[in-house]
Design an enzyme around this catalytic site. Structure first.
Site, PDB file in Angstrom:
ATOM      1  N   LEU A  20       7.708  -2.236   8.332  1.00  0.00           N
ATOM      2  CA  LEU A  20       6.823  -3.109   9.107  1.00  0.00           C
ATOM      3  C   LEU A  20       5.411  -2.519   9.182  1.00  0.00           C
ATOM      4  CD1 LEU A  20       9.366  -4.073  11.939  1.00  0.00           C
ATOM      5  CD2 LEU A  20       8.765  -5.381   9.895  1.00  0.00           C
ATOM      6  N   ASP A  67      -1.249  -4.700   3.722  1.00  0.00           N
ATOM      7  CA  ASP A  67      -0.856  -4.241   5.061  1.00  0.00           C
ATOM      8  C   ASP A  67      -2.082  -3.936   5.924  1.00  0.00           C
ATOM      9  OD1 ASP A  67       1.569  -4.387   3.822  1.00  0.00           O
ATOM     10  OD2 ASP A  67       1.845  -2.225   3.634  1.00  0.00           O
ATOM     11  N   TYR A  91       8.066   2.175  -6.395  1.00  0.00           N
ATOM     12  CA  TYR A  91       6.887   1.336  -6.125  1.00  0.00           C
ATOM     13  C   TYR A  91       5.851   1.540  -7.236  1.00  0.00           C
ATOM     14  CZ  TYR A  91       3.077  -0.823  -3.487  1.00  0.00           C
ATOM     15  OH  TYR A  91       2.050  -1.643  -3.088  1.00  0.00           O
ATOM     16  N   GLU A 102       5.289 -11.051  -2.098  1.00  0.00           N
ATOM     17  CA  GLU A 102       5.689  -9.636  -2.059  1.00  0.00           C
ATOM     18  C   GLU A 102       5.425  -8.974  -3.399  1.00  0.00           C
ATOM     19  OE1 GLU A 102       5.807  -7.799   0.641  1.00  0.00           O
ATOM     20  OE2 GLU A 102       7.458  -8.984   1.415  1.00  0.00           O
ATOM     21  N   HIS A 103       4.895  -7.769  -3.329  1.00  0.00           N
ATOM     22  CA  HIS A 103       4.580  -6.988  -4.530  1.00  0.00           C
ATOM     23  C   HIS A 103       3.611  -7.730  -5.434  1.00  0.00           C
ATOM     24  CE1 HIS A 103       6.889  -3.248  -4.411  1.00  0.00           C
ATOM     25  NE2 HIS A 103       7.810  -3.914  -3.740  1.00  0.00           N
ATOM     26  N   ASP A 114       0.112  -7.929  -4.089  1.00  0.00           N
ATOM     27  CA  ASP A 114      -1.255  -7.608  -3.625  1.00  0.00           C
ATOM     28  C   ASP A 114      -1.988  -6.755  -4.655  1.00  0.00           C
ATOM     29  OD1 ASP A 114       0.383  -5.405  -2.957  1.00  0.00           O
ATOM     30  OD2 ASP A 114      -0.507  -5.108  -0.973  1.00  0.00           O
ATOM     31  N   GLU A 147      -4.878   5.760   2.146  1.00  0.00           N
ATOM     32  CA  GLU A 147      -3.458   5.858   1.782  1.00  0.00           C
ATOM     33  C   GLU A 147      -3.288   6.179   0.287  1.00  0.00           C
ATOM     34  OE1 GLU A 147      -0.895   3.412   3.958  1.00  0.00           O
ATOM     35  OE2 GLU A 147       0.815   3.793   2.640  1.00  0.00           O
TER      36      GLU A 147
HETATM   37  C1  GLA Z   1       4.077  -2.081   0.730  1.00  0.00           C
HETATM   38  C2  GLA Z   1       2.628  -1.846   0.304  1.00  0.00           C
HETATM   39  C3  GLA Z   1       1.869  -3.168   0.201  1.00  0.00           C
HETATM   40  C4  GLA Z   1       2.627  -4.190  -0.633  1.00  0.00           C
HETATM   41  C5  GLA Z   1       4.088  -4.280  -0.199  1.00  0.00           C
HETATM   42  C6  GLA Z   1       4.894  -5.164  -1.118  1.00  0.00           C
HETATM   43  O1  GLA Z   1       4.134  -2.558   2.028  1.00  0.00           O
HETATM   44  O2  GLA Z   1       1.975  -1.030   1.252  1.00  0.00           O
HETATM   45  O3  GLA Z   1       0.584  -2.941  -0.316  1.00  0.00           O
HETATM   46  O4  GLA Z   1       2.503  -3.919  -2.008  1.00  0.00           O
HETATM   47  O5  GLA Z   1       4.695  -3.007  -0.161  1.00  0.00           O
HETATM   48  O6  GLA Z   1       4.443  -6.456  -1.054  1.00  0.00           O
END
Ligand code: GLA
Length: 381
Positions: free
Chosen positions: A119, A166, A218, A31-32, A34, A154
């Protein structure tokens, strides 16, 4: 005829030329990281967004959704550029812009990925439109190119500096497997995730919480990692070992150091999880999931009371592992549970939420599902 084709015909007076669909996702671990060129291990869920598209000869892009029937958003194709009008339609317009489409389109979408639950309903929408246009206009883009194009939509059109996870899994997900994705070059490996054979199930808990920090928080996390990388003379967190990070601690602010500690440790947890899955060692998978949550809560500071309570309550009901998923500050958590503990976990979480005065949580389960697909109208009927 599929129901979206039927609805499209009612709305626009003719059948769509292509129908397509793309799923949301959960992330097992990674998580966090990518946007720090790390590894991630998400899977596509069964919930998906459907799209039906045709070309129009009047240079207008018309967008409607099953959820907001009778409301057709309309814009000239020449006005489809960043800063244009549009609300949720910007996810669709961003894809049209990033694919360089120059003709008018009629588009109907039907989103079945719960919005705001963490999601990736937005990636599902972007990817459904992207694979549909790729097929309709014969663009010939590869999965990786489509993932990059939807991420660009995005980042540059919607204005959310998300990473590539995602969109990649929404396009490349495989039924039955989690997708080990190397976010540096988008190479993948399918990792079988056969929890059912082990008497387990992955519970998805939508906390129904959405905290205001989402966007700024974020971007701030991403900036901290980039600034730590630049101070330590590496391209990204991917190029850093824990030892090197510790050795360079004095060059960083305290916040940069703990954000980087999450990123570096999370990347190695993903690889350990892959190994544990290959060994069928779900106890170890659970332990790594727990470590991920603690790191996201304490070092990355992207959790929130609802997510922490969901995780704690899942543990009290015997979860092997539980953690927040996605961007954080609300959204969903996952819990890896023995099938016989599922009901107990749902009740424990619901009770804990009610005691805290939180909104009622929603529960889902999903096996890893297939990624996006498109069907041209010649094959529709
Ligand atoms: C969101 C972002 C992803 C990723 C996640 C955290 O979903 O769209 O690119 O950074 O947060 O892992």
């Amino acid at each position: 005829m599929s129901s979206i084709s039927h609805e499209f015909q009612t709305l626009f007076g003719h059948l769509p030329e292509v129908t397509s669909e793309a799923p949301g996702r959960v992330n097992l671990i990674g998580e966090h990281i990518d946007y720090s060129e790390g590894y991630v291990l998400p899977f596509a869920i069964a919930n998906r967004t459907h799209a039906a598209i045709s070309r129009s000869s009047d240079g207008l892009v018309r967008i409607s959704s099953h959820q907001r029937r009778n409301n057709i958003f309309s814009i000239s194709i020449s006005d489809v550029k960043p800063g244009s009008k549009g609300d949720w339609e910007k996810y669709v317009l961003g894809v049209i812009w990033s694919l360089g489409v120059t003709e008018g389109l009629n588009i109907l979408v039907d989103g079945n990925v719960p919005a705001g639950a963490g999601l990736s309903s937005s990636a599902a929408l972007e990817c459904a439109v992207a694979v549909g246009l790729n097929a309709l206009l014969g663009l010939g883009l590869s999965d990786k190119e489509l993932a990059r194009a939807t991420q660009r939509a995005e980042n540059d059109y919607v204005g959310m500096p998300c990473g590539i996870m995602d969109q990649s899994v929404s396009i490349m997900g495989k039924a039955g497997s989690a997708l080990l994705l190397d976010c540096r070059d988008l190479s993948t490996e399918s990792i079988p995730f056969s929890v059912a054979d082990a008497g387990l199930e992955l519970l998805i808990i939508d906390t129904q919480a959405h905290h205001a920090l989402v966007d700024g928080g974020y971007a701030e996390r991403r900036a901290a990692c980039e600034s730590a990388a630049s101070k330590l003379g590496v391209k990204s967190m991917r190029d850093l070992t824990l030892e090197e990070l510790l050795a360079g601690k004095d060059k960083l602010t305290e916040v940069e150091f703990i954000r980087a500690r999450h990123a570096v440790s999370e990347i190695s947890r993903v690889l350990s999880t892959v190994q544990a899955l290959k060994n069928g060692d779900f106890k170890e998978v659970g332990a790594l999931i727990n470590q991920s949550h603690n790191s996201l809560r304490d070092d990355y500071a992207v959790s929130c009371p609802e997510l922490d309570i969901a995780v704690e309550a899942a543990h009290s009901a015997g979860a092997l592992g539980s953690r927040m998923v996605g961007g954080g500050f609300g959204g969903s958590a996952i819990a890896l549970l023995r099938v016989e503990d599922l009901d107990r976990a749902r009740s424990a979480i619901t009770e804990a939420f009610s005691k805290e005065g939180f909104k009622k949580p929603r529960f889902f389960t999903s096996l890893p599902s297939a990624g996006a697909s498109a069907l041209l109208s010649s094959k529709l009927q």
